[in-house]
Write a protein that holds these residues in place. Structure first.
Motif, PDB file in Angstrom:
ATOM      1  N   ASP A  35       0.806  -1.216   0.000  1.00 21.35           N
ATOM      2  CA  ASP A  35       0.000   0.000   0.000  1.00 21.35           C
ATOM      3  C   ASP A  35       0.843   1.273   0.000  1.00 21.35           C
ATOM      4  OD1 ASP A  35       1.062  -0.086   2.539  1.00 21.35           O
ATOM      5  OD2 ASP A  35      -0.861  -0.301   3.558  1.00 21.35           O
ATOM      6  N   ALA A  37       2.789   2.133   2.344  1.00 18.86           N
ATOM      7  CA  ALA A  37       3.078   2.522   3.729  1.00 18.86           C
ATOM      8  C   ALA A  37       3.615   1.359   4.562  1.00 18.86           C
ATOM      9  CB  ALA A  37       1.815   3.083   4.386  1.00 18.86           C
ATOM     10  N   THR A  38       3.282   0.127   4.170  1.00 16.85           N
ATOM     11  CA  THR A  38       3.692  -1.054   4.930  1.00 16.85           C
ATOM     12  C   THR A  38       5.064  -1.507   4.475  1.00 16.85           C
ATOM     13  OG1 THR A  38       1.377  -1.721   5.101  1.00 16.85           O
ATOM     14  CG2 THR A  38       3.025  -3.405   5.563  1.00 16.85           C
ATOM     15  N   SER A  39       5.977  -1.640   5.425  1.00 18.09           N
ATOM     16  CA  SER A  39       7.331  -2.103   5.095  1.00 18.09           C
ATOM     17  C   SER A  39       7.334  -3.619   4.958  1.00 18.09           C
ATOM     18  CB  SER A  39       8.318  -1.690   6.191  1.00 18.09           C
ATOM     19  OG  SER A  39       8.070  -2.430   7.377  1.00 18.09           O
TER      20      SER A  39
END
Length: 106
Positions: A35, A37-39
């Motif tokens: 997304d 934003a998710t690592s």
């Protein structure tokens, strides 16, 4: 990119290239986590819990799924392989050979 879930797998339709992509449960879960934003580390923690698996095992599967998504040109910043569009003539395959169809039901 349009998506639909069928039996735990995700099918993506890329309207620009008129391509379908079928993702298994792991690749589909990774896709949903992509997304912006998710690592990858967060994916690993989250998916290890979701799939009730060891983090190192999940990390390997995530790496493989990300490589597949990148190879298919589904990740921003990665160019995919040559694409074969869906054909208007369903009786022909991508290489132009005739596709054998089953006999219609009576």
């Amino acid at each position: 990119m349009d998506s639909a879930v069928f039996d735990g797998e995700i099918v993506l339709f890329d309207p620009e290239h008129r391509m379908l992509h079928r993702l298994d449960a792991i690749a589909g879960a990774v896709w949903l986590c992509c997304d912006g934003a998710t690592s990858v580390a967060e994916m690993c923690t989250e998916l290890a819990e979701v799939f009730d698996a060891a983090a190192p095992d999940v990390a390997l599967l995530i790496d493989q799924a990300l490589a597949k998504l990148a190879a298919e040109g589904l990740l921003v910043g990665f160019d995919g392989p040559m694409r074969f569009p869906l054909l208007a003539e369903p009786e022909l395959s991508a290489d132009g050979r005739r596709v054998l169809a089953p006999n219609p039901d009576p």
